[in-house]
Design a protein around this motif. Sequence first.
Motif, PDB file in Angstrom:
ATOM      1  N   LEU A 152       0.811  -1.218   0.000  1.00  9.20           N
ATOM      2  CA  LEU A 152       0.000   0.000   0.000  1.00  9.20           C
ATOM      3  C   LEU A 152       0.845   1.268   0.000  1.00  9.20           C
ATOM      4  O   LEU A 152       0.296   2.378   0.030  1.00  9.20           O
ATOM      5  N   ARG A 153       2.162   1.137  -0.030  1.00  2.00           N
ATOM      6  CA  ARG A 153       3.013   2.330  -0.121  1.00  2.00           C
ATOM      7  C   ARG A 153       2.619   3.170  -1.336  1.00  2.00           C
ATOM      8  O   ARG A 153       2.508   2.664  -2.442  1.00  2.00           O
ATOM      9  N   GLY A 154       2.418   4.450  -1.090  1.00  2.00           N
ATOM     10  CA  GLY A 154       2.075   5.359  -2.162  1.00  2.00           C
ATOM     11  C   GLY A 154       0.632   5.286  -2.611  1.00  2.00           C
ATOM     12  O   GLY A 154       0.224   6.028  -3.518  1.00  2.00           O
ATOM     13  N   LYS A 155      -0.167   4.422  -1.999  1.00  2.00           N
ATOM     14  CA  LYS A 155      -1.552   4.210  -2.426  1.00  2.00           C
ATOM     15  C   LYS A 155      -2.525   5.032  -1.577  1.00  2.00           C
ATOM     16  O   LYS A 155      -2.229   5.426  -0.445  1.00  2.00           O
ATOM     17  N   LYS A 156      -3.713   5.252  -2.135  1.00  2.00           N
ATOM     18  CA  LYS A 156      -4.775   5.950  -1.423  1.00  2.00           C
ATOM     19  C   LYS A 156      -5.514   4.957  -0.522  1.00  2.00           C
ATOM     20  O   LYS A 156      -6.041   3.958  -1.012  1.00  2.00           O
ATOM     21  N   VAL A 157      -5.540   5.252   0.756  1.00  2.00           N
ATOM     22  CA  VAL A 157      -6.201   4.381   1.735  1.00  2.00           C
ATOM     23  C   VAL A 157      -7.271   5.178   2.463  1.00  2.00           C
ATOM     24  O   VAL A 157      -6.983   6.177   3.115  1.00  2.00           O
ATOM     25  N   SER A 158      -8.519   4.739   2.349  1.00  2.00           N
ATOM     26  CA  SER A 158      -9.623   5.393   3.054  1.00  2.00           C
ATOM     27  C   SER A 158      -9.681   4.903   4.493  1.00  2.00           C
ATOM     28  O   SER A 158      -9.637   3.698   4.757  1.00  2.00           O
ATOM     29  N   SER A 159      -9.774   5.852   5.416  1.00  2.00           N
ATOM     30  CA  SER A 159      -9.857   5.518   6.836  1.00  2.00           C
ATOM     31  C   SER A 159     -10.563   6.645   7.560  1.00  2.00           C
ATOM     32  O   SER A 159     -10.606   7.775   7.076  1.00  2.00           O
ATOM     33  N   SER A 160     -11.152   6.347   8.710  1.00  2.00           N
ATOM     34  CA  SER A 160     -11.790   7.369   9.541  1.00  2.00           C
ATOM     35  C   SER A 160     -10.816   7.741  10.652  1.00  2.00           C
ATOM     36  O   SER A 160     -10.640   6.981  11.619  1.00  2.00           O
ATOM     37  N   VAL A 161     -10.144   8.884  10.490  1.00  2.00           N
ATOM     38  CA  VAL A 161      -9.103   9.295  11.429  1.00  2.00           C
ATOM     39  C   VAL A 161      -9.674   9.414  12.840  1.00  2.00           C
ATOM     40  O   VAL A 161     -10.738   9.997  13.044  1.00  2.00           O
ATOM     41  N   GLY A 162      -8.954   8.833  13.788  1.00  2.53           N
ATOM     42  CA  GLY A 162      -9.391   8.849  15.178  1.00  2.53           C
ATOM     43  C   GLY A 162     -10.217   7.652  15.577  1.00  2.53           C
ATOM     44  O   GLY A 162     -10.528   7.474  16.748  1.00  2.53           O
ATOM     45  N   SER A 163     -10.568   6.803  14.597  1.00  2.00           N
ATOM     46  CA  SER A 163     -11.360   5.606  14.900  1.00  2.00           C
ATOM     47  C   SER A 163     -10.453   4.466  15.339  1.00  2.00           C
ATOM     48  O   SER A 163      -9.230   4.506  15.169  1.00  2.00           O
ATOM     49  N   ALA A 164     -11.071   3.427  15.889  1.00  2.00           N
ATOM     50  CA  ALA A 164     -10.312   2.249  16.298  1.00  2.00           C
ATOM     51  C   ALA A 164      -9.626   1.603  15.105  1.00  2.00           C
ATOM     52  O   ALA A 164      -8.473   1.160  15.187  1.00  2.00           O
ATOM     53  N   SER A 165     -10.328   1.558  13.980  1.00  2.00           N
ATOM     54  CA  SER A 165      -9.744   0.921  12.791  1.00  2.00           C
ATOM     55  C   SER A 165      -8.572   1.720  12.253  1.00  2.00           C
ATOM     56  O   SER A 165      -7.605   1.158  11.729  1.00  2.00           O
ATOM     57  N   ASP A 166      -8.618   3.045  12.392  1.00  2.00           N
ATOM     58  CA  ASP A 166      -7.496   3.863  11.941  1.00  2.00           C
ATOM     59  C   ASP A 166      -6.266   3.590  12.796  1.00  2.00           C
ATOM     60  O   ASP A 166      -5.136   3.531  12.284  1.00  2.00           O
ATOM     61  N   GLY A 167      -6.480   3.410  14.088  1.00  2.00           N
ATOM     62  CA  GLY A 167      -5.357   3.058  14.957  1.00  2.00           C
ATOM     63  C   GLY A 167      -4.757   1.718  14.585  1.00  2.00           C
ATOM     64  O   GLY A 167      -3.529   1.551  14.575  1.00  2.00           O
ATOM     65  N   THR A 168      -5.623   0.758  14.268  1.00  2.00           N
ATOM     66  CA  THR A 168      -5.128  -0.547  13.828  1.00  2.00           C
ATOM     67  C   THR A 168      -4.317  -0.400  12.547  1.00  2.00           C
ATOM     68  O   THR A 168      -3.251  -1.008  12.394  1.00  2.00           O
TER      69      THR A 168
END
Length: 462
Positions: A152-168
Amino acid sequence: MSGTARKLGVLAAAGALLAGAAGCSSGGGSKTVEVVVGYQSKTINTVTAGTLLRARGYFEQQLAELGKQDGRHYKVVWQDYDAGAPITAQMLADKIDIGSMGDYPLLINGSRAQAAGGPGTRLVSVTGYNLLGALNSVVVPKDSPAHTLADLRGKKVSSSVGSASDGTLVQALAAAGVTESEIQKQNQQPAVGASALKAHGVDALAQFVAWPAAVVFAGDGRLLYDGAALGRPTLHGVVVRQKFGTAHADVVRAFLRAQDAATRDLNQHPLAAAQSVAEATGLPPEVVYLYNGPNGVATFATALDPRLLAALRSDVPFLASVGVLKALDLDRFTDPSYLRDSGVTDGEPARIAGTDPVCGKPVTDPALAGELWYQGEQATRPAADPTCLLKAVKAGAASGGKLRAAYVPDAATGTRWFADQDWWVRDGDAFRPFTTEDGAKTYLAAHPSAVRLTYQQALDAA
């Protein structure tokens, strides 16, 4: 009447109206107490404090009984959100009294409430958890060239910043030797990210339950990373505004008793509960049951388990290091007294049991047991192990049965997943499923005689 007298009369009348209006809220002196509950309907690890609880009416039932004792009328206002952050914002504005959210949002909630001064908020119960972290995952499009997180280096990754999944995501990337700055993170709500993944607007989606499985079940992606590989407990829980809790401790205890009723309902009638949640949320029931069924990804219980509190304590320095919280007194934030005083004790979690109808074996080992759900059947069929499950799928197809879903645990992490979306390995006479390609390759590297199979090849060979 003089002009001054008239002005005073108007002010007095206005004051009386304002006092009356305040009495209709949770903080007033009226006999009507309004309780505002913030929840996340599609975050199905919180259904016992949200979606299922609301559908069954358990909280309203508890409050009706409380009203008979104290002569008050209780009104519940349910507010549905996509994530925990807006619930925290509303709690800090004194607009939500009780909320449910994941572990990282809970810690951020506590930190921000403490920073704001005043009574703050309190973590009063857990809704569900996974001791290895499988509640959070990363999915990619089915045709993605990515095989591991490093891709995933250099790739667009969708995440919800501050969520548990973002921490993972951040911690899993670090374990893979990838810094957060090496990806193009897109801060998006789960539904937006899922749509972007389907449209190939992003290269990966890092989210919490039930989004990863919903994407995979819809045929829009495959699992790249199972959060259980991180080996860190994840949980969701219930947080209360302490100002509200102090004024209405009996209401908080009523909520916890209602949550306990919903938890027992789910554990005792998991298929019916999954169908109820699916109807309320629009999620496929097969996806809900994957997470919330017996031996599911989530274990539902209310207790503030010491293992989970230890995990939260270890998460605080990480969240501080990435700048999402400044400080948190976890001991002050955690309050087991409400749960203790409510008289709630957890029952047994749901487990697959019975006798395998194809192999004739007793179903006893949750690390091996699977399930098959057929169209038109009101109960699932147990499978003692992955080999028996494959045989059962073949037998069901031969008899004309329409399979809705087959569930089987990952051979390494125990994460329950869709059998037809697993990576299969044959090692001698044993068939071993893995949720990710990386997991299967790790096993194959350690077992040179084992061979990789497609799902269809595993069915043919079983």
